[in-house]
Write a protein that holds these residues in place. Structure first.
Motif, PDB file in Angstrom:
ATOM      1  N   UNK A   1       0.811  -1.223   0.000  1.00 19.84           N
ATOM      2  CA  UNK A   1       0.000   0.000   0.000  1.00 19.84           C
ATOM      3  C   UNK A   1       0.844   1.274   0.000  1.00 19.84           C
ATOM      4  N   UNK A   2       2.076   1.200   0.443  1.00 20.86           N
ATOM      5  CA  UNK A   2       2.948   2.378   0.499  1.00 20.86           C
ATOM      6  C   UNK A   2       3.035   3.116  -0.841  1.00 20.86           C
ATOM      7  N   UNK A   3       3.334   2.432  -1.951  1.00 21.35           N
ATOM      8  CA  UNK A   3       3.457   3.166  -3.216  1.00 21.35           C
ATOM      9  C   UNK A   3       2.129   3.722  -3.740  1.00 21.35           C
ATOM     10  N   UNK A   4       1.016   3.261  -3.194  1.00 23.05           N
ATOM     11  CA  UNK A   4      -0.299   3.745  -3.624  1.00 23.05           C
ATOM     12  C   UNK A   4      -0.708   5.023  -2.901  1.00 23.05           C
ATOM     13  N   UNK A   5       0.030   5.397  -1.856  1.00 26.35           N
ATOM     14  CA  UNK A   5      -0.267   6.639  -1.142  1.00 26.35           C
ATOM     15  C   UNK A   5       0.186   7.835  -1.958  1.00 26.35           C
ATOM     16  N   UNK A   6      -0.482   8.934  -1.762  1.00 31.90           N
ATOM     17  CA  UNK A   6      -0.054  10.187  -2.391  1.00 31.90           C
ATOM     18  C   UNK A   6       1.322  10.555  -1.841  1.00 31.90           C
ATOM     19  N   UNK A   7       2.084  11.259  -2.642  1.00 29.06           N
ATOM     20  CA  UNK A   7       3.433  11.654  -2.237  1.00 29.06           C
ATOM     21  C   UNK A   7       3.428  12.449  -0.931  1.00 29.06           C
TER      22      UNK A   7
END
Length: 75
Positions: free
Chosen positions: A6-12
């Motif tokens: 899920x980390x890479x799917x979060x907004x920057x």
């Protein structure tokens, strides 16, 4: 779902907040973003910490993982 999923799917800006405030209680909007990205905060996943009157916290292992991500140790 694992934090690495899920980390890479979060907004920057959400990832930046987590790195800058690592170990702090997560604001509700950030918990919602993690849930929307596939993280189940009510699960017994290793990255889920405590939830109570002071808010939702990630586990110690998760804060270590985020620190490693901040240092470029995770893709």
């Amino acid at each position: 779902m694992d934090i690495a999923e899920w980390w890479p799917k979060l907004a920057e800006d959400a990832r930046a907040w987590l790195m800058a405030n690592n170990g702090d209680a997560l604001p509700s909007h950030l918990v919602e973003q993690i849930t929307a990205a596939g993280g189940v905060v009510t699960s017994d996943a290793w990255w889920v910490g405590e939830s109570g009157p002071n808010g939702f916290f990630l586990s110690d292992r998760a804060t270590d993982w985020i620190e490693e991500a901040a240092n470029g140790e995770h893709p």
